[in-house]
Scaffold this active site. Structure first.
Site, PDB file in Angstrom:
ATOM      1  N   GLN A 123       0.836  -1.207   0.000  1.00 28.17           N
ATOM      2  CA  GLN A 123       0.000   0.000   0.000  1.00 28.17           C
ATOM      3  C   GLN A 123       0.873   1.260   0.000  1.00 28.17           C
ATOM      4  OE1 GLN A 123      -2.447   0.163   3.486  1.00 28.17           O
ATOM      5  NE2 GLN A 123      -3.635   1.921   2.805  1.00 28.17           N
ATOM      6  N   SER A 126       0.840   6.695   2.401  1.00 24.88           N
ATOM      7  CA  SER A 126       1.515   7.703   3.227  1.00 24.88           C
ATOM      8  C   SER A 126       2.792   8.203   2.575  1.00 24.88           C
ATOM      9  CB  SER A 126       1.875   7.099   4.584  1.00 24.88           C
ATOM     10  OG  SER A 126       0.717   6.756   5.304  1.00 24.88           O
ATOM     11  N   GLU A 242      -9.638  -1.094   5.701  1.00 25.75           N
ATOM     12  CA  GLU A 242      -8.527  -1.181   6.644  1.00 25.75           C
ATOM     13  C   GLU A 242      -9.053  -1.129   8.071  1.00 25.75           C
ATOM     14  OE1 GLU A 242      -5.443   1.626   5.893  1.00 25.75           O
ATOM     15  OE2 GLU A 242      -4.257   1.010   7.609  1.00 25.75           O
ATOM     16  N   GLU A 362      -5.824  10.685  17.534  1.00 26.76           N
ATOM     17  CA  GLU A 362      -6.274  12.076  17.438  1.00 26.76           C
ATOM     18  C   GLU A 362      -7.158  12.287  16.210  1.00 26.76           C
ATOM     19  OE1 GLU A 362      -3.184  11.074  18.192  1.00 26.76           O
ATOM     20  OE2 GLU A 362      -3.228  11.700  20.286  1.00 26.76           O
TER      21      GLU A 362
END
Lengths: 379, 342
Positions: A123, A126, A242, A362
């Site tokens: 994947q 990021s 995911e 967060e």
């Protein structure tokens, strides 16, 4: 309300339990490459037994299991102590994304090799400067005269990249469009010298993840998934999977470790200490609430097509509980828990990643605040 | 596997919440609490609807439904912070039904189930129950010993002195046996009744948490500081998210306890301890967070959050606080693990 498995579900579980008790990957070898090959063999065995794509529809070579049966699969696999199959990203993310967005030709070409572990997927989402702010990806894909794309950029946290044939790559194709709108989802062939894989050593000392350095890698036009400029939507399909897939297996792993810790506390007499008993009580409470809340979310998804407010909480619950548990092991297990090479020390260090990977806590809280509670967009 | 209410249960839930939203407004709760009185009209209406006897068997004059329906009503009463002694009556009925003799059941259950008789449940030591909820005006008080025994004390035999707890939405009393008064023992094992009662109390706390969350979400969307709604600040949003986390976790545990009472009583001890541990801790944290997120307004009498906070404080310790129940979860889990490794 029925919190037991019905006859069909129980039969599925028993059949699977039976299969897992007589089939396994064998002893884990030494060495990272050897371990990967071992998990790849394990997936072939699962595939031959008809257990590789449990949640995949029958028409794509899967077992066509219900969501509850799929949850049972991950629970039982975790309970057996056997590892996840090697191509877990292909099975859980890549395949289901293709089923939604792929052309008939793409489904024909890619789905079966995912199941058989012939082609491993990784994947590429990021980037160093696009973590939680995923839409900020900078990797550029420039369309060529022949319709193919030339890709340049850098990706990070790519697990299994060194073993992968295909990378689910999100890159920017329109540099003038608004952030979310200029992205495209590609399948990039990892077998080209323009893609360099470098292991990324993490706090456990091992390299579970990699960095990808991409320079003028070529992707043919037919490897665009879901259309040029539609990458954000396609990527959301991947990210939804995911967050949903693994919860049940992780929950059982937590339960297995917690029971082991409870056994240690009981046999060593530490459980007589009210402070130890209190923390153990809290951990068992959280672990059970996680299991129950995951099943509430599953029922809601099956009945209404989407989870209720509880559905956004399970990853947050699991990651915090796993950190609490592995930290508590340092108190209960003793020196072994802080000695390199032991399971407890590994789990203690690895757990730090849990509240970051797959959406930081967060970010998850932002999602709960905005999408579940309906608060104004956070600043 | 189906972790959701049936259509009938959803109907009960919607009806109960709608009714209480119109009958138990803050204005009414405040009025009764400030006067130190119970909402008699509402209690009579709910009795007429069969609420106190929802889980009492039909042969004893109840509705014959299960603990899931029971917790649906108790959650709704907690959410409305209703100033009625209904929980006391329903909990007393649980003990008479699950631990009483046939004679005791025949004598008390029909009246409790219809709400014509009022009940209360409390704990006592050395002959005194210091803080028994719903005891003022009760016809019968069930008092639990520390060793698991339980006594029935009819009002005529009891000395019931009102005590002002910090939660005036319920009327509390100091209960002892009056001079010359008699006590009847409940004849059977009380543990299953107690486990059910713990789940019921937990349900009320889940309702309190839900109300605290809903009021807070509404408030932080409206309240502006620095020119924007304060709900847009992550420090506020994340705390509200934690409130949802605590509320939903407690709800999962409470529904599990209720389901276990109806369908798998082997799991009831763990389910009840989980429900009470999670809902007690959650009731405290969510009501405290609600006051905090309302800022100075939250600290005022007129903001009405304090009713929730106060009720959560009393209910959290009633039948054992979070630490008591975590200790039970720990002991039950250790028992299971040790048995499995033998």
């Amino acid at each position: 309300m029925d919190l037991t498995f019905d006859a069909t579900e129980a039969q599925f579980r028993d059949e699977l339990r039976d299969w897992l008790s007589t089939n396994g990957p064998g002893p884990e070898p030494e060495g990272e490459d050897e371990q990967y090959a071992w998990r790849r063999d394990w997936q072939r065995k699962l595939h031959d037994g008809g257990w590789a794509g449990v949640h995949w529809p029958v028409e794509y070579g899967g077992r066509g299991a219900t969501m509850v049966e799929s949850a049972i699969f991950y629970e039982e696999l975790a309970r057996s102590g056997h590892p996840l199959p090697a191509n877990v990203l292909g099975l859980l993310l890549g395949g289901p994304t293709l089923m939604v967005w792929g052309t008939p030709e793409q489904k024909d070409r890619y789905l079966n090799p995912i199941l058989s572990a012939e082609e491993i997927w990784c994947q590429g989402f990021s980037e160093p400067e696009a973590g939680s702010d995923f839409a900020a990806v900078k990797t550029r894909a420039v369309e060529q005269a022949d319709g193919s794309f030339l890709v340049t950029g850098q990706k990070v946290w790519t697990s299994g990249a060194q073993y992968s044939k295909w990378c689910m790559l999100v890159a920017r194709t329109d540099f003038d469009a608004a952030k979310h709108k200029g992205l495209t989802y590609f399948l990039m062939d990892m077998d080209q010298p323009e893609v360099q894989v470098r292991p990324l050593k993490q706090i456990t000392g091992e390299a579970e993840f990699n960095e990808l350095f991409i320079e003028d890698a070529r992707i043919p036009a037919e490897n665009v998934i879901g259309g040029v400029g539609n990458g954000w939507k396609v990527a959301l399909t991947t990210l939804m999977n995911e967050r949903a897939g693994l919860a049940f297996g992780l929950q059982v792993r937590l339960r297995v470790m917690l029971d082991e810790l409870t056994e240690i506390a009981a046999s060593s007499g530490q459980i007589e200490d009210p402070r130890v008993a209190d923390t153990l009580g809290e951990l068992h409470l959280r672990c059970e609430i996680l299991r129950l809340t995951a099943y509430r979310g599953l029922t809601a998804t099956m009945k209404y097509g989407q989870p209720g407010p509880e559905g956004s909480l399970t990853k947050w619950m699991w990651s915090e509980t796993n950190q609490m548990l592995t930290q508590f092991a340092a108190d209960v297990v003793g020196p072994e828990a802080l000695t390199m090479g032991t399971k407890w020390s590994y789990e203690l260090l690895r757990a730090r990643g849990n509240t970051i990977e797959g959406g930081t806590t967060e970010i998850l809280k932002n999602i709960v605040a905005e999408r579940v509670l309906g608060l104004p967009k956070a600043r | 596997m189906n972790f959701d209410f049936t259509e009938d249960q959803q109907e009960i839930r919607a009806t109960a919440r709608d009714l209480l939203a119109s009958r138990s407004t803050w204005e009414r709760v405040r009025g009764h609490a400030e006067a130190g009185a119970q909402d008699e009209a509402l209690y009579t209406e709910l009795g007429g609807l069969g609420w106190p006897g929802i889980a009492v068997a039909e042969e004893h004059g109840g509705q014959g439904l299960g603990m899931v329906e029971f917790v649906i009503l108790l959650e709704a009463l907690g959410e409305a912070c209703a100033a009625v002694p209904l929980r006391g009556t329903a909990l007393a009925a649980l003990f008479v039904e699950h631990a009483g003799s046939p004679g005791q059941q025949a004598q008390w259950l029909p009246g409790l189930a219809s709400g014509e008789l009022r009940g209360a449940l409390g704990t006592w030591a050395d002959g005194v129950g210091e803080l028994v909820p719903d005891a003022v005006g009760a016809d019968i008080v069930v008092l639990l010993d520390t060793d698991g025994g339980a006594s029935l004390v009819p009002a005529a035999d009891a000395s019931i002195e009102p005590v002002a707890s910090i939660d005036p939405t319920r009327r509390y009393a100091r209960v002892s046996v009056a001079e010359g008064g008699g006590v009847e023992l409940l004849t059977s094992d009380t543990s299953e009744a107690l486990r059910r009662a713990e789940v019921g109390v937990a349900a009320g706390l889940v309702g309190v948490s839900q109300r605290a969350l809903d009021m807070t979400v509404a408030f932080v969307k409206e309240r502006k500081q620095f020119g924007v709604p304060i709900g847009s600040f992550q420090a506020v949003g994340h705390k509200a998210a934690q409130m949802l986390f605590d509320t939903e976790g407690a709800r999962s545990a409470t529904l599990f306890g209720a389901w276990a009472a109806d369908a798998d009583t082997d799991q009831l001890p763990l389910g009840a301890a989980m429900a009470k541990a999670a809902a007690s801790a959650g009731g405290r944290t969510t009501t405290a967070a609600a006051i905090q997120l309302h800022g100075g307004i939250g600290f005022t009498w007129e903001a009405d959050l304090h009713w929730l906070y106060k009720r959560a404080q009393l209910d959290a310790v009633f039948l054992g606080g979070p630490a008591t129940h975590r200790a039970r979860i720990s002991a039950l889990s250790a028992e299971r693990v040790v048995a499995a490794t033998r």
